[in-house]
Scaffold this motif. Sequence first.
Motif: not given
Length: 628
Positions: A31-32, A36-40, A103-110, A112-116
Amino acid sequence: MSMEVTAWHSMYNAMHAQQDRRPFSRATLRRIAGFARPHTRRLLLFLVFSVVTAVLAVATPLLAGRVVDAIIGAEPLPVVTWIAALIAVIAVAEAAIGLVTRWLSANIGEGLILDLRTAVFDHVQRMPVAFFTRTRTGALVSRLNNDVIGAQRAFSDTLSGVVGNVVTLLLTVVVMVGISWQITVLALLLLPVFVLPARRMGARLARLEREAASHNATMGTQMTERFSAPGATLIKLFGRPDHESREFAERAGRVRDIGVRTAMVQTVFVTALTLVSALALALVYGLGGFYALRGQLEAGAVVSLGMLLTRLYAPLTALASARVEVMSALVSFERVFEVLDLAPLVTERPDARPVPDGPAAVEFDGVHFGYPSADRVSLASLEEVAVLDTRGGAPVLHDVSFRAEPGQMVALVGSSGAGKSTIAQLLPRLYDVDQGAVRVAGVDVRDLTAASLRGTVGMVTQDGHLFHESIRANLTLARPEATDAELWEVLRRARLDHLIAELPDGLDTVVGERGYRLSGGERQRLTIARLLLARPRVVILDEATAHLDSTSEAAVQEALGEALAGRTALVIAHRLSTIRAADLILVVEDGRVVERGTHTDLLDAGGRYAELYRTQFADADAEPAPAS
Ligand SMILES: Nc1ncnc2c1ncn2[C@@H]1O[C@H](COP(=O)(O)OP(=O)(O)O)[C@@H](O)[C@H]1O
Ligand SMILES: [Mg+2]
């Protein structure tokens, strides 16, 4: 906190510790991955840059060794300057790539926060009323905030770090083996010293994390409950502020203790790792020097090995604590998923249809109902109990049947707790019946779309809740496209236009918990205006006039008369005037309809209604009661 509560808490914690040992299921990981898929694309880019960083990290020690060899070999100066320049270029490239990867990891992380967050908000919004009556808001909000952020940490800080570190580790080991496999093997023998305690430490920190989260949620609940206007008033009138403060301080103290323990566990761990890596460095220099003196190794190779070793232990240390962080992040993911997995009891069928057009009759057909027990609607962890209450589900309504023809008004009367509000709540499907059926326009409400049912059935409840928003926003909740002219029209019909026209901000005046204070009667009339705006075909009034004094009631009665005209209505009221106008009166007693008929029929029958009439309505009503 009393002794039993303390003991109970440690038992609770012990159970949680047990849970920590279970491995995180594949399903959770899958599920995790789904999140993550939208951020592939960003993830792939991130991986590429991680590999480049790892390669650059290995290059510098090799070049440094090369400089030493050049010095010892008395090579020409340009060789040394060129290598030094290359080291400088690599340093600049490392810095630049470091910025991009962050920058990339912050974007992915944030992201993900948004999606969750949106997923949880969306899901919680769909939960039935039963969920909200059982669940403590503070705990739920904490789940939305703390755990979502915890889950995000897994991505932006940890999982991303893991990938880069694994690549660095592998590359470093390969290069070191290339230089001297003996020294590398000896240095790696210390590896178990890292990995074994890290496993135990991971479980321990996850447990601490869980405990802290549960205390934080309890404090959040205490604050949201006590710091609301009604809660604060209650404490001022009846409460024990000292006791409240003590209880709060005790919980906050527990959080402090856990914080200190977490910090110490982490520090002891990191210090031990640093020490071991320093010892390993001594080993490399000692052994490398020995080989170099015997001519089996270049001097530059010893320098390279030493530098590589420090680069080996840095990712190793990071990986060891990453395990710990991933564990606690996974705990957060699971807590978020737990909320997402809670199946709403009331759902729309895939083949649901809209309410048929035309007059809408309402029918209760052999309805049996009991409020769902806690274990069916909530989560133990949201209520801070180990096991949810399985009691409840005791029948509240027994075989309730009646019919309101289109345009008819049915009044429900009966003593408090008889089940009148419960009957009312089944119609807009706040709950589903256990047996029998509730039909609107001839269709079972469970076969209707939620939106069309919302548009067809309107309800005014006793507490008349308003959001802390403008009057306009509170009204247009029912019909977002309504114009100001329409708003003033319904306000006029609810006898509120004069009051609101005099407010400095008019329709934009903020009402609700911390907004402009409307009296109970005014609030009630505002909710009636909202109902008028919605123009539902079926209207439910649950003691809608209970808060009104006789003068405002007279005003509202006219408004209600308009609201009810031509509509099918279910009315729960104390007032004789309202009840007398009903086409059908149902006397509800202990969840059963014990009498039915018109006012005169029922009075003549001299049964329960006649008794109620004498004891309740006659007194409650402004007009003199003719019968007594
Ligand atoms: N959310 C709830 N969960 C469990 N029981 C409830 C809930 N709401 C009401 N009840 C119980 O259902 C019975 C009927 O309540 P209600 O329909 O509110 O009565 P009335 O509106 O006639 O005063 C009461 O015994 C009450 O305690
Ligand atoms: Mg009620």
